[in-house]
Enzyme design. Structure first.
Site, PDB file in Angstrom:
ATOM      1  N   ASP A 194       0.872  -1.166   0.000  1.00 18.65           N
ATOM      2  CA  ASP A 194       0.000   0.000   0.000  1.00 18.65           C
ATOM      3  C   ASP A 194       0.918   1.228   0.000  1.00 18.65           C
ATOM      4  O   ASP A 194       2.110   1.150   0.345  1.00 18.65           O
ATOM      5  CB  ASP A 194      -0.969   0.002   1.198  1.00 18.65           C
ATOM      6  CG  ASP A 194      -2.177   0.905   0.909  1.00 18.65           C
ATOM      7  OD1 ASP A 194      -2.082   1.762   0.005  1.00 18.65           O
ATOM      8  OD2 ASP A 194      -3.211   0.765   1.590  1.00 18.65           O
TER       9      ASP A 194
HETATM   10  C1  BGC Z   1      -5.063   3.253  -0.016  1.00 22.48           C
HETATM   11  C2  BGC Z   1      -5.090   2.291  -1.182  1.00 22.48           C
HETATM   12  C3  BGC Z   1      -4.856   3.048  -2.461  1.00 22.48           C
HETATM   13  C4  BGC Z   1      -3.533   3.786  -2.357  1.00 22.48           C
HETATM   14  C5  BGC Z   1      -3.176   4.568  -3.601  1.00 22.48           C
HETATM   15  C6  BGC Z   1      -3.835   4.140  -0.017  1.00 22.48           C
HETATM   16  O1  BGC Z   1      -3.952   5.165   0.914  1.00 22.48           O
HETATM   17  O2  BGC Z   1      -5.129   2.528   1.189  1.00 22.48           O
HETATM   18  O3  BGC Z   1      -6.304   1.604  -1.229  1.00 22.48           O
HETATM   19  O4  BGC Z   1      -4.880   2.172  -3.555  1.00 22.48           O
HETATM   20  O5  BGC Z   1      -3.609   4.699  -1.279  1.00 22.48           O
HETATM   21  O6  BGC Z   1      -4.014   5.659  -3.733  1.00 22.48           O
END
Ligand code: BGC
Length: 849
Positions: free
Chosen positions: A241
């Site tokens: 993530d």
């Molecule tokens: C989220 C993800 C997301 C990523 C990119 C993170 O803060 O938890 O689900 O894909 O950001 O935007």
């Protein structure tokens, strides 16, 4: 979980074309392949014909990678709405729509779907998840992922695993026993690997304590490497993530393959040295490079290597807005319709009172990374006027947004030099101005101040013309000094960095506000000094919510106007709901109540006009204390860009609202089995074990406002009969005959639940769990038989002592019905069972078609 099945270096496997390609790379190049090139792309290496792989959020559309904020996208309904259709054919269409949108934006891999479960109704990302049930979640997700990947677009399934709430989201440990992980939280991921061959999986911010190993998700070797890769055979890429990677060696050995974003961050700064100094084994790097190359090949980013998608040319044939409109209309759930108000005959209405804060400003997407800038917006008023050819008047009726709205820079503000707008100055660490501009539009952010910017100063003089109470203020994050009207309202010394992007403070910084009583027109000076934040991977920014609440109309006045309009109308449509202050990534909810004065509004509108339909515009459950009094209530989700038209389709009779709840709707807060997810000393204890969602409601014998699976549609159904046939693989086919006894064509969701053999230890297996389901369409009076497949897996339970699946033998009760509580038939099935040593469950691997 056993550790002894860890990945072997690729050298032990047959040499493939990709491994040969990898052999041409230098160590530096290999390491760069494991770290993002930027926010949304992987590293390109031209000399081997490798271009960047572009990734983009997310579950409610494909946002695209243009950070200017100008790129628009088709805004899909929040994923729970798709689950509410229980329709795998629609899930296929959504997968195709993802592929089409991805290609339109030049995106190779979509960061979706989210297959975490709705463990608690307060979870901030509840709307992004499909369901509280692992079978419904897995089934829908498999179809979405397959359909997109068949068309050559990868899906990145997230967030592995037990990442089901937002409070302290980057640090909490989910304490989940092994059996619960296997049967509930890992189950959708397992199906996505086995049945959809997902090309990538995103590891969570949070951590997992499975009783044996407590570690951040990206470092949890038994789960990431042991289960996902070695046991299930996942051959895709484990992506971090965003900014979640906390270590070099532990994450590398744990199973992380690709750190996002890059090019800096923990791996960007430290991985090369770690390999050079022998801290980590180069063979591990090689194994990950092979995965990244395979993903690149699959999406067509590797010249001379055949991509995986079979249907690339057909990708643009999807009429995405039409799919979305049909999807959201069908997803709407009729919670009750005592007097058959639906659909509304157009010739019975010439004047509609459309009431409610969400009728004025519909909330069609939740906040956070799932947000896309929609291709189009429309209003419920226009949509209903078009659907009915009626006069539609719109009335807020209540107040539901608690934060003051944005300050109108163009309309009432001047810079110190008297120009329209605000003066924005970017300052370095010594306070010298390095950039300066006048802005007349401000949406809470200054993007990309220079790398050496330390702070940003915003000054504007606000004209307060209307007599009465004004509130003027600024919300921000990090080091700051906020002065309004010569008063210092707030100061802060804490300098924030990358971490601030990940929590709620960025999404919704609480403003410091000055209240000013105005009798004669006057002005007030806003002078805000806020921190420039330079997060790893993301563009630098300064955050300042400039807010101003004008005296405006009081809630009582709003209500009185709405009541008067409702009384004079043929029909009142009341739209209640949540809003961007309530449902978002980054924070959990603190209450299940509808915000503001909406409950009182519903009661008074109903009293003024008994012909009232209430539409609930929310993603996650909210309490509806008036549910027993209002004759017609429709749950209408966060419906994306097509929501207003879809609402028109449903009310005017073009599309049946045939949704069924994919979660349980509580009647009050105290009944909720898992009412919050606040970590205690950094730990969230999954104390309810396998009894997630409705399973706990059943076990605790509590009655919700509406059970899991509930939804009435606009016709009536009888379930005539059900017979079950046990298949050789231990699964079941349940043939259910249903009859549409109502006046309109419609769709029924036939639901099959499994109950364990009598004598199963109480508290051990759930009272009842979803085994399978099918959607059937029938004309009025039509009788039809639908086969519902219940996989062998539905009977299995995880035997922790023997590390494998077992099917306890015995007589299972197969319950067939219209919801988890409205059961129409029971069939007893004698199952021979199997043990962990039998072929179907040895080594803990689930055999699937
Ligand atoms: C989220 C993800 C997301 C990523 C990119 C993170 O803060 O938890 O689900 O894909 O950001 O935007």
């Amino acid at each position: 979980m056993s550790l002894d099945t860890a990945s072997q270096p690729t050298a032990d496997r047959p040499v493939t074309a990709l491994a040969e390609l990898r052999a041409q790379l230098t160590l530096e190049e290999k390491v760069r392949l494991l770290v993002g090139a930027g926010l949304w792309d992987t590293t390109a290496i031209d000399r081997i014909g490798l271009r960047s792989v572009l990734v983009s959020d997310g579950p409610a559309g494909v946002r695209g990678v243009d950070e200017s904020g100008r790129e628009t996208s088709a805004s899909f309904p929040a994923p729970s709405a798709l689950a509410a259709t229980w329709d795998v054919d629609l899930a296929d269409e959504v997968g195709a729509a993802f592929a089409s949108e991805a290609r339109r934006h030049g995106v190779d891999v979509v960061l979706a779907p989210q297959v975490n479960l709705q463990r608690t109704p307060v979870g901030g990302r509840h709307f992004e998840c499909y369901s509280e049930d692992p079978v419904l979640t897995g089934e829908i997700a498999v179809h979405v992922v397959r359909a997109a990947q068949d068309r050559g677009v990868g899906m990145c399934v997230k967030h592995f695993v037990a990442n089901d709430s937002e409070t302290e989201r980057t640090s909490y440990l989910s304490r989940v026993d092994e059996r619960t992980l296997r049967e509930v939280y890992l189950a959708p991921f397992e199906r996505l690997v086995h049945e959809a061959q997902a090309w990538s999986v995103m590891g969570a911010y949070s951590g997992i304590d499975d009783g044996t190993t407590a570690a951040p998700a990206l470092e949890h070797r038994p789960l990431l490497t042991g289960v996902l890769k070695d046991e299930w055979g996942f051959d895709g890429v484990v992506v971090s993530d965003w900014v979640a990677t906390k270590s070099v060696a532990a994450a590398l050995e744990g199973g992380l393959d690709l750190q996002m974003p890059g090019p800096d961050g923990v791996w960007g700064d430290g991985l090369l040295d770690a390999v050079r100094t022998g801290l980590v084994d180069e063979a591990l790097v090689d194994e990950k490079v092979d995965r990244v190359l395979l993903m690149a090949q699959r999406v067509g980013a590797l010249q001379g290597h055949e991509p995986a998608g079979r249907l690339r040319d057909e990708v643009f044939a999807v009429d995405v807005p039409a799919v979305l409109r049909r999807l959201v209309a069908r997803s709407m759930v009729v919670l009750r319709d005592d007097e058959h108000a639906l659909p509304v005959a157009a010739d019975t209405v010439s004047r509609i009172a459309l009431v409610g804060p969400n009728a004025v400003s519909p909330f069609v997407q939740g906040g956070g990374s799932a947000y896309v800038r929609p291709d189009r917006t429309s209003t419920p008023a226009d949509a209903l006027a078009a659907a009915f050819g009626a006069e539609v008047t719109v009335h807020a009726g209540a107040v539901s947004r608690m934060l003051p709205p944005q300050l109108d820079l163009a309309g009432r503000c001047r810079t110190p030099d008297g120009a329209t707008g605000a003066l924005v100055e970017v300052l370095d660490a010594d306070g010298a101005v390095i950039d300066s501009r006048v802005v007349t539009q401000w949406h809470g952010w200054l993007r990309e101040p220079a790398e050496h910017a330390a702070s940003v100063r915003i000054r504007t003089t606000v004209a307060l013309t209307e007599p009465g109470h004004h509130e003027v203020g600024v919300g921000t994050v990090g080091r700051h000094r906020i002065e309004v009207g010569g008063q210092v309202l707030s100061t802060g010394e804490k300098v924030v960095g990358a971490e601030v992007i990940l929590d709620s403070s960025v999404n919704a910084p609480a403003p410091a506000v000055l209240t000013i009583e105005v009798t004669e027109p006057t002005t007030v000076l806003v002078d805000a000094l806020v921190q420039a934040v330079h997060p790893v991977g993301y563009a630098s920014f300064a955050r300042a919510e400039l807010v101003h609440r004008t005296p405006g109309t009081s809630p009582d006045e709003l209500l009185a106007a709405a009541v008067e309009a409702a009384a004079a109308a043929d029909l009142a449509v009341v739209v209640v709901g949540t809003n961007e202050e309530i449902e978002s990534e980054g924070y959990d909810r603190t209450s299940l109540a509808l915000p503001g004065t909406q409950d009182q509004m519903v009661k008074e509108i109903l009293a003024a006009n008994p012909r009232t339909i209430v539409v609930v515009n929310a993603g996650a459950p909210v309490l509806l204390p008036w549910l027993d009094e209002v004759p017609c209530v429709v749950w209408a989700w966060l419906g994306g860009q097509e929501w207003p038209e879809a609402l028109g389709d449903v009310l005017a009779g073009r599309t049946e609202p045939s949704g069924r709840l994919p979660w349980t709707l509580p009647a009050n807060e105290t009944d909720v089995p898992v009412p919050h997810a606040v970590p205690v000393d950094g730990v969230i204890d999954y104390h309810e074990g396998v009894h997630v969602g409705y399973r706990s409601w059943l076990r605790l014998d509590r009655t919700p406002a509406a059970p899991f699976g509930h939804g009435l549609g606009w016709t009536a159904w009888e379930h005539d009969s059900a017979t079950a046939t046990l298949a050789a693989d231990g699964g079941l086919t349940v043939d259910v005959t249903v009859c549409n006894t109502g006046p309109r064509a419609g769709r029924e969701v036939v639901q099959v639940y499994v109950e364990p053999p009598a004598g199963s230890p109480s508290g051990d297996r759930p009272v009842r769990w979803l085994g399978g389901f099918a959607v059937v369409h029938a004309e009025p009076g039509e009788r039809t038989t639908v086969p519902v497949r219940v996989d062998a897996q539905a009977f299995r339970t995880w035997d922790t002592a023997r590390s494998g699946w077992v099917t306890p033998p015995g007589t299972y009760r197969i319950r067939v019905g219209r919801s988890s509580s409205d059961l129409r038939h029971t069939v007893e099935v004698s199952h021979p069972g199997s043990s962990a040593t039998d072929a179907d469950s040895s080594s803990g691997t689930t055999a699937r078609p």
